[in-house]
Enzyme design. Structure first.
Site, PDB file in Angstrom:
ATOM      1  N   HIS A 133       0.833  -1.202   0.000  1.00  0.00           N
ATOM      2  CA  HIS A 133       0.000   0.000   0.000  1.00  0.00           C
ATOM      3  C   HIS A 133       0.870   1.256   0.000  1.00  0.00           C
ATOM      4  O   HIS A 133       1.943   1.286   0.627  1.00  0.00           O
ATOM      5  CB  HIS A 133      -0.920   0.010   1.213  1.00  0.00           C
ATOM      6  N   CYS A 190      -0.018   1.587  -5.436  1.00  0.00           N
ATOM      7  CA  CYS A 190      -1.049   2.368  -6.121  1.00  0.00           C
ATOM      8  C   CYS A 190      -0.551   3.780  -6.425  1.00  0.00           C
ATOM      9  O   CYS A 190       0.250   4.359  -5.682  1.00  0.00           O
ATOM     10  CB  CYS A 190      -2.310   2.447  -5.263  1.00  0.00           C
TER      11      CYS A 190
END
Length: 213
Positions: A133, A190
């Site tokens: 993440h 991301c």
């Protein structure tokens, strides 16, 4: 008999000449390499230094320059189970050390960096792929540039990689996890970095194995 003796003498002289030429060529090549190292500000390796240790030293001194060689990787004796923490990744530039978990589901990514089970393990030949993440494990990933290091520490060894390139791609780009001839470590998160949750793009950092300890 004299002719045979003469032929043997000539043959031995030619053989000796070839040996001397070969040794001379090796010496010239060695001197040329040392000259190139010195121009780049690199000290030549000591006789007792191992290839791996010198490779690490060379990588650290060159930083953003292309390396000439790299180890071929190892083979893990025991494969991790799904959900198992089997290693940790250290990123010196960011000062972070995060556990590596087998699998990339949300459950695994909450515990650290996830390893794509379809890819090889860190330290092995081919392309090892890790996901994390952007607001936890891989915060600051965009600060890495060519020449920075990624270090994976495990019971199978310590594997040092040097960053070769970064890029942005779509979330559906499967080329990120394809096989490679060289031992690589590809990590991604991301993108954009300030977009938490669903993001349609991925930021990729690809590095090459340069040392095994």
């Amino acid at each position: 008999m004299r002719q045979i003796g003469l032929l043997v003498s000539v043959w031995l002289m030619l053989l000796g000449g070839l040996v001397v030429f070969d040794q001379g060529q090796q010496w010239l090549n060695q001197q040329q390499a040392i000259s190139e190292w010195r121009k780049a500000g690199i000290k030549e390796p000591q006789p007792k230094a191992t290839v791996v240790n010198f490779t690490l030293k060379l990588a650290r001194q060159l930083q953003h320059k292309k390396l000439i060689f790299s180890p071929q990787g190892i083979r893990w004796e025991q494969r991790p189970r799904s959900g198992e923490i089997f290693a940790q990744i250290f990123i010196p530039k960011l000062g972070v050390k995060v556990p590596i978990v087998e699998g990339t589901s949300e459950k695994e990514l909450e515990r650290g960096v996830g390893h794509h089970i379809a890819s090889v393990l860190p330290g092995e030949g081919d392309n090892a792929v890790l996901a994390g993440h952007n607001n936890t494990a891989f915060t600051g990933l965009g600060k890495l540039v060519e020449g920075d290091q990624l270090i994976v520490e495990s019971k199978e060894g310590v594997f040092t990689y040097i960053v070769e390139k970064t890029w942005i791609t779509s979330m559906d780009d499967r080329t990120v996890i394809v096989s490679h001839e060289q031992p690589l470590l590809t990590v991604y998160t991301c993108y954009p970095f300030d977009e938490i949750g669903f993001a349609e793009e991925r930021y990729i950092v690809q590095s090459r194995l340069i040392g095994i300890e």
